[in-house]
Design an enzyme around this catalytic site. Structure first.
Site, PDB file in Angstrom:
ATOM      1  N   ASN A 123     -26.825 -24.276  14.621  1.00 47.84           N
ATOM      2  CA  ASN A 123     -27.316 -25.650  14.670  1.00 47.84           C
ATOM      3  C   ASN A 123     -28.738 -25.756  14.132  1.00 47.84           C
ATOM      4  O   ASN A 123     -29.531 -24.826  14.232  1.00 47.84           O
ATOM      5  CB  ASN A 123     -27.230 -26.195  16.097  1.00 47.84           C
ATOM      6  CG  ASN A 123     -28.504 -25.958  16.894  1.00 47.84           C
ATOM      7  OD1 ASN A 123     -29.452 -26.742  16.840  1.00 47.84           O
ATOM      8  ND2 ASN A 123     -28.547 -24.846  17.635  1.00 47.84           N
ATOM      9  N   PHE A 127     -33.943 -31.264  18.196  1.00 46.18           N
ATOM     10  CA  PHE A 127     -34.315 -31.989  19.423  1.00 46.18           C
ATOM     11  C   PHE A 127     -33.984 -33.482  19.335  1.00 46.18           C
ATOM     12  O   PHE A 127     -34.798 -34.342  19.711  1.00 46.18           O
ATOM     13  CB  PHE A 127     -35.802 -31.823  19.727  1.00 46.18           C
ATOM     14  CG  PHE A 127     -36.222 -30.447  20.147  1.00 46.18           C
ATOM     15  CD1 PHE A 127     -35.300 -29.467  20.489  1.00 46.18           C
ATOM     16  CD2 PHE A 127     -37.579 -30.124  20.206  1.00 46.18           C
ATOM     17  CE1 PHE A 127     -35.705 -28.199  20.882  1.00 46.18           C
ATOM     18  CE2 PHE A 127     -37.995 -28.854  20.601  1.00 46.18           C
ATOM     19  CZ  PHE A 127     -37.062 -27.892  20.930  1.00 46.18           C
ATOM     20  N   SER A 192     -37.159 -22.862  20.045  1.00 43.13           N
ATOM     21  CA  SER A 192     -36.161 -23.396  19.108  1.00 43.13           C
ATOM     22  C   SER A 192     -36.645 -23.163  17.679  1.00 43.13           C
ATOM     23  O   SER A 192     -37.819 -23.394  17.367  1.00 43.13           O
ATOM     24  CB  SER A 192     -35.953 -24.891  19.340  1.00 43.13           C
ATOM     25  OG  SER A 192     -35.177 -25.449  18.281  1.00 43.13           O
ATOM     26  N   ASN A 194     -35.712 -24.966  15.157  1.00 39.19           N
ATOM     27  CA  ASN A 194     -35.403 -26.163  14.382  1.00 39.19           C
ATOM     28  C   ASN A 194     -36.495 -27.230  14.385  1.00 39.19           C
ATOM     29  O   ASN A 194     -36.306 -28.315  13.844  1.00 39.19           O
ATOM     30  CB  ASN A 194     -34.085 -26.764  14.877  1.00 39.19           C
ATOM     31  CG  ASN A 194     -32.932 -25.790  14.719  1.00 39.19           C
ATOM     32  OD1 ASN A 194     -32.813 -25.128  13.696  1.00 39.19           O
ATOM     33  ND2 ASN A 194     -32.106 -25.676  15.750  1.00 39.19           N
ATOM     34  N   THR A 195     -37.627 -26.939  15.016  1.00 37.41           N
ATOM     35  CA  THR A 195     -38.813 -27.793  14.934  1.00 37.41           C
ATOM     36  C   THR A 195     -39.906 -26.975  14.268  1.00 37.41           C
ATOM     37  O   THR A 195     -40.314 -25.938  14.802  1.00 37.41           O
ATOM     38  CB  THR A 195     -39.273 -28.257  16.327  1.00 37.41           C
ATOM     39  OG1 THR A 195     -38.260 -29.073  16.921  1.00 37.41           O
ATOM     40  CG2 THR A 195     -40.566 -29.067  16.224  1.00 37.41           C
ATOM     41  N   LYS A 231     -38.697 -20.387  28.000  1.00 39.91           N
ATOM     42  CA  LYS A 231     -37.545 -19.910  27.237  1.00 39.91           C
ATOM     43  C   LYS A 231     -38.032 -19.246  25.962  1.00 39.91           C
ATOM     44  O   LYS A 231     -38.777 -19.845  25.186  1.00 39.91           O
ATOM     45  CB  LYS A 231     -36.591 -21.054  26.914  1.00 39.91           C
ATOM     46  CG  LYS A 231     -35.270 -20.581  26.290  1.00 39.91           C
ATOM     47  CD  LYS A 231     -34.236 -21.685  26.286  1.00 39.91           C
ATOM     48  CE  LYS A 231     -32.888 -21.172  25.825  1.00 39.91           C
ATOM     49  NZ  LYS A 231     -31.835 -22.205  25.890  1.00 39.91           N
ATOM     50  N   ASN A 260     -33.068 -17.851  23.444  1.00 43.07           N
ATOM     51  CA  ASN A 260     -32.660 -18.994  22.645  1.00 43.07           C
ATOM     52  C   ASN A 260     -31.792 -18.489  21.480  1.00 43.07           C
ATOM     53  O   ASN A 260     -31.365 -17.344  21.462  1.00 43.07           O
ATOM     54  CB  ASN A 260     -33.903 -19.733  22.128  1.00 43.07           C
ATOM     55  CG  ASN A 260     -33.680 -21.226  21.967  1.00 43.07           C
ATOM     56  OD1 ASN A 260     -32.635 -21.651  21.476  1.00 43.07           O
ATOM     57  ND2 ASN A 260     -34.652 -22.026  22.370  1.00 43.07           N
TER      58      ASN A 260
END
Length: 346
Positions: A123, A127, A192, A194-195, A231, A260
């Site tokens: 993915n 967020f 994450s 993805n940011t 995390k 993660n």
């Protein structure tokens, strides 16, 4: 039931757009949670909370008894729309989010893929969520009911994409103020992929002020010491993992969630979850266990596909477990089987 779900997954779900199925699933679970007779039927079939009670977990992880080892990792119920139904399906605790202070749509374009050949999901969601104000009201409504108060709910907190690194502390604090009162625990998500720039916040000098501010803000907002976890990514070097552990040791944080998604793959953009993480996630948990103080807690997540994986993670040092991808691939009957095997050895 295992075979039925497997047939549906193999013949229908893997051939359908992953994000569309995700939204439809949350919509359906939301309805289940609202219709008490239906929710009770689901709970009777899958949850069986009385049989999942694990006395040895006690109150030292979330400050209340945990009815099992296996919780739901963040990412499935981003906006706290399906908490009751997910509890009914057998999760011992449900982690919502990731939630950011301000609502955001997430990344554009295709951003969710299944990779059934390797039992994985990839993915690059970014967020996407309704924002802390809306989700706080949703959680407040949930907690206004006896059934809603029964569920152990964690809130995974993230940074808004438009907020620069120097504004991260204030951004995490803003969402903490709105959400801490309704949470059994909070998770600082700085892992994450993805940011842009988010993983840089795992560095000790960047993470320390965020961690301290979230802990103190949560206590003030909730009127109690709210368990706070950090995390971490599986892609950290071992020395970096130990640095985060040292920071947690010197703080009031409850512990660490490991791990993660990973960017250690060649499938394209985004983080990978599922089977490819099995070995690394357990290895990270072992490092965390060796480094953390004895009073700190560990939630192990990543590549838990069966009872063997789950027990390996517990033996590595995890106090509790989380799953996501394995649940999507194998369904609620698999979760019930895993719960029973971990608690009763069946």
């Amino acid at each position: 039931m295992d075979n039925v779900y497997s047939q549906i997954f193999d013949k229908i779900l893997v051939r359908t757009d992953a994000e569309k199925i995700h939204h439809r699933t949350i919509w359906a679970l939301n309805i289940v949670g609202r219709i008490q007779p239906l929710e009770r039927i689901i709970a009777a079939r899958f949850s069986n909370r009385a049989l999942r009670t694990v006395p040895q977990v006690g109150k030292d992880v979330f400050d209340r008894p945990v009815p099992g080892y296996v919780g739901l990792a963040a990412g499935l119920d981003k906006n706290a729309e399906a908490v009751v139904a997910l509890d009914a399906l057998g999760f011992a605790f449900v982690e919502i989010g990731t939630v950011t202070d301000q609502p955001q749509p997430g990344n554009e374009g295709k951003r969710l893929w299944r990779h059934p050949s390797i039992d994985a999901i990839r993915n690059r969601m970014g967020f996407n969520n309704d924002g802390a104000d809306v989700i706080a009201k949703r959680l407040q409504k949930l907690r206004s009911t006896k059934r809603g108060r029964q569920v152990i709910v964690g809130v995974n907190l993230g940074k808004n994409k438009t907020v620069p690194a120097e504004g991260a502390v204030e951004n995490y604090v803003a969402s903490t103020k709105k959400l801490a009162r309704w949470a059994d625990y909070l998770v600082i998500n700085v892992s994450s992929p993805n940011t842009p720039g988010l993983r840089d916040l795992q560095a000790k000098e960047a993470l320390k002020p965020i961690l301290e501010a979230v802990i103190s803000t949560a206590e003030e907002a909730a009127g109690r010491l709210v368990p706070v976890f950090v995390k971490i990514a599986p892609d950290l070097e071992d020395e970096q993992i130990m640095e985060v552990c040292d920071l947690v040791n010197s703080s009031k944080a409850r512990g660490i969630i490991a791990t993660n998604t990973t960017i250690n793959h060649e499938l394209g953009e985004g983080g990978l979850s599922g089977r490819p993480l099995t070995q690394r996630a357990a290895a990270v948990v072992r490092i965390v266990k060796r480094t953390l103080n004895a009073d700190k807690k560990i939630i192990g997540v990543g590549g838990i596909w069966n009872e063997v994986d789950a027990r390996r993670m517990l033996e590595a040092g995890a106090d509790l477990l989380q799953v996501y991808t394995s649940f999507i691939f194998q369904g609620p009957a698999w979760l019930k089987k895993l719960n029973r095997s971990l608690v009763h050895g069946e």
